[in-house]
Motif scaffolding. Sequence first.
Motif, PDB file in Angstrom:
ATOM      1  N   GLU A 167       3.952  -5.927   8.637  1.00 52.61           N
ATOM      2  CA  GLU A 167       3.167  -4.688   8.753  1.00 52.61           C
ATOM      3  C   GLU A 167       1.898  -4.846   7.935  1.00 52.61           C
ATOM      4  N   HIS A 187       1.899   7.961  12.658  1.00 57.86           N
ATOM      5  CA  HIS A 187       2.245   6.549  12.444  1.00 57.86           C
ATOM      6  C   HIS A 187       1.660   6.163  11.092  1.00 57.86           C
ATOM      7  N   HIS A 235       1.944   3.899   7.208  1.00 61.33           N
ATOM      8  CA  HIS A 235       2.417   2.753   6.437  1.00 61.33           C
ATOM      9  C   HIS A 235       2.280   3.060   4.947  1.00 61.33           C
ATOM     10  N   HIS A 268       6.095  -0.207   7.321  1.00 59.00           N
ATOM     11  CA  HIS A 268       6.030   0.908   8.266  1.00 59.00           C
ATOM     12  C   HIS A 268       6.991   1.985   7.754  1.00 59.00           C
ATOM     13  N   GLU A 294       8.239   2.180  17.440  1.00 60.30           N
ATOM     14  CA  GLU A 294       7.382   2.743  16.394  1.00 60.30           C
ATOM     15  C   GLU A 294       7.883   4.043  15.792  1.00 60.30           C
TER      16      GLU A 294
HETATM   17 ZN   LIG Z   1       3.780   0.763  11.934  1.00 58.08          ZN
END
Ligand SMILES: [Zn+2]
Length: 214
Positions: free
Chosen positions: A23, A151, A153, A165, A213
């Motif tokens: 990631e 989404h 991180h 992630h 995801e």
């Molecule tokens: Zn991701």
Amino acid sequence: MTVGELLQHGDYGIGTVQDLDGEMVVIAGKAYQVTGSGKINQLKPEQAAPFATVHFNAPHAQTTLKDIDKSALEQHLLEKYPYRNVFFAVKIEGEFAVMHTRAVEAQKKPYPSLTTATKTQPTFDAKNVQGTLIGYYAPALFQGVAVAGYHVHFLSADHQTIGGHVLDYHLKQGQVAIQPFATLQQHFPLDDQAFLKEDFDYGDMDRSINQAEK
Ligand SMILES: [Zn+2]
């Protein structure tokens, strides 16, 4: 795109690395890689990224939030700000009572589907960790350009303890900043013959992105 080129388009963001090797977390102009073993490396300018999203950090609104988990915080932002139909970045700097992440492992040619590649992924947990969470909200209409919904991180402040992630967290206290975008620029790999020739199954891709995801 190489990491060097990518960083000319933004100083914060998320992504993955060549061969889906972990990631990517971009913080303060530096790109970091969280590998499937949990190791955190700073990426070199010549390393390549098959997918990444970056922006120049210039928060529109900032607020301090305490004692709140991922789903409640994400819902709160959609209720507090009028941006559910546009892209916005979310950045949290603070202390997390719980952080739960994962990192995809490097893939070899012939590359498997995204669903197969991400079926078993190492996950990581940390408690009472300082760090930066960065990522994006995308409206459902733009699923595929980005991952619809949030989404995000994470990278711990020491660049060692934990990253990846984000699957879940509980924020003890942090500065939460959001930044909506009026314009989206998308780059395509015109020099990648394999990409140009691929016969994509878009129906399957949508399902794969959702599975991989979330
Ligand atoms: Zn991701």
